[in-house]
Design an enzyme around this catalytic site. Structure first.
Site: not given
Ligand code: NDP
Ligand code: PHD
Length: 359
Positions: A18, A43, A87-88, A154, A251, A337
């Site tokens: 994201v 990072s 963020l995760d 999403c 999606h 998504n």
């Molecule tokens: N992918 C999707 O389609 C969607 C995702 N989401 C939500 O968006 C968020 C991000 O998802 P996504 O991009 O897929 O996840 P990723 O796993 O690809 O990315 C996670 C991010 O969080 C950072 N992170 C992890 N641990 C820490 C920490 N301890 N402190 C600070 N930063 C941290 C990571 O940094 P590092 O690289 O340094 O580990 C990375 O930048 C989640 O909450 C997810 O549920 C919501 C809707 C759709």
């Molecule tokens: N779980 C969704 C993406 C996501 O991270 O959703 P949520 O932020 O609601 O956990 C998918 O896998 O397509």
């Protein structure tokens, strides 16, 4: 009072799926300047180009390449007008709280605060009226400028768009069944193992179904009279089944829908979806798509590869609209998504907030 100055944007979780999408979209958006990038201690201190495994099909924007990634301590983000979070979810709760408590405007993709009654859970082409909660949120938390607005899940983002259009025109919805076919980018990076997803479908996305079922009711619901909390719908029954499929982005969702009142015809449904507009369009927000719903007549559409970029990923494509022999209407929709389902929605939320003088 609207703000038309260029706003300094921070992206937390900038190295993730994201986060990368945020960087691509912000680099093309005249309203924002990428100011700060944040991620984990793994990072922090590295140039962004070394800290991230870039997976976007667009080139990494120049302004991000040499930016040094910071840790997610609000003290390092002075001068930022808006904080986007990818963020995760395991860390988003505490980190996002530290930012809004430090009086930053936070736009989050994580699930942690979505169902808090005074937090707008906002799909910006659907329920910007929920921004009225911000005054109560600020009062409850003692904030002057800070607040948090969240995106939905999403899959929820795609589903609520046609449901909102139909609810507004034809009255309350009674029951809906949705079956999703979700792309692997939804699971972040590295996400689902290739040996699990190639030549396969996985009929489980942990925690996804209850999230969809509750988020839809909040988004399509209203607010209390004093706009202090949201009031989710209590008359729509919804059942979701979620599957992971070997598609990279986009999606797909198969929807069956029953209205509370006499149902519209297929042609009336199509017209309603085509004519749907929203406030973010009226305000001229940069990321608002021209057509919120792209109604397709081709009998084998929508398809992820062909339709996910409709409206630059901000439109929902709806096709195969036909009568349902069990409920009233059925159709298939497609949502990008990581754009309308994530980063693009956050950015449009922030554009809307700026137009409303909240930033
Ligand atoms: N992918 C999707 O389609 C969607 C995702 N989401 C939500 O968006 C968020 C991000 O998802 P996504 O991009 O897929 O996840 P990723 O796993 O690809 O990315 C996670 C991010 O969080 C950072 N992170 C992890 N641990 C820490 C920490 N301890 N402190 C600070 N930063 C941290 C990571 O940094 P590092 O690289 O340094 O580990 C990375 O930048 C989640 O909450 C997810 O549920 C919501 C809707 C759709
Ligand atoms: N779980 C969704 C993406 C996501 O991270 O959703 P949520 O932020 O609601 O956990 C998918 O896998 O397509």
């Amino acid at each position: 009072m609207s703000s038309d100055r260029v706003l300094n944007a921070a992206v937390l979780g900038a190295t993730g799926t994201v986060g990368q999408r945020f960087i691509v979209l912000l680099s093309k958006n005249p309203m924002f300047r990428i100011h700060s990038l944040g991620a984990s201690e793994r990072s922090a201190g590295k140039p962004y180009s070394q800290a991230t495994k870039w997976k976007m099909s667009e080139l990494m924007p120049e302004e991000a390449k040499n930016a040094v990634v910071k840790n997610c301590d609000p003290a390092n983000y002075a001068g930022c007008d808006v904080v986007f979070s990818g963020l995760d979810a395991s860390v988003a709760g505490d980190i996002e709280k530290s930012f809004f408590e430090a009086d930053f405007a936070v736009f989050s993709n994580a699930k942690n605060y979505r169902m808090v009654p005074n937090v707008p859970l906002c799909v910006p082409v659907v329920n910007t009226d929920h921004y009225a909660l911000i005054a109560a949120q600020r009062a409850a938390l003692g904030l002057k400028k800070g607040f948090i607005v969240t995106n939905s899940n999403c899959s929820t983002s795609g589903l609520v768009v046609p449901l909102k259009a139909l609810q507004d025109r034809f009255g309350p919805l009674k029951r809906t069944i949705v079956t999703t076919l979700q792309a692997i980018s939804g699971a972040g990076y590295p996400g689902v193992a290739s040996l699990d997803i190639l030549d396969n479908i996985v009929p489980l996305i942990s925690g996804e179904e209850p999230k969809m079922e509750e988020e839809v009711l909040k988004i399509l619901g209203g607010l209390s009279q004093d706009a202090s909390v949201c009031t989710p719908l209590d008359n729509l029954r919804i059942s979701a089944t979620c599957n992971r499929v070997p598609v990279i982005d986009g999606h797909t969702e198969c929807v069956n829908l029953e209205f509370a009142n006499a149902p519209p015809s297929v042609e009336e449904v199509k017209r309603c979806l085509r004519e749907y507009t929203c406030e973010a369009q009226d305000l001229g927000c940069f990321s608002a798509p021209k057509h919120i719903i792209n109604v397709t007549e081709e009998e084998d559409r929508p398809q992820p590869r062909l339709d996910r970029n409709a409206g630059d990923g901000m439109s929902v494509t709806v096709g195969r609209i036909r009568e349902c022999p069990v409920f009233h209407i059925r159709f298939t929709l497609l949502v990008h998504n990581t754009i309308l389902g994530a980063a693009g929605a956050s950015i449009l939320n922030a554009e809307y907030a700026a137009k409303k003088g909240l930033l």
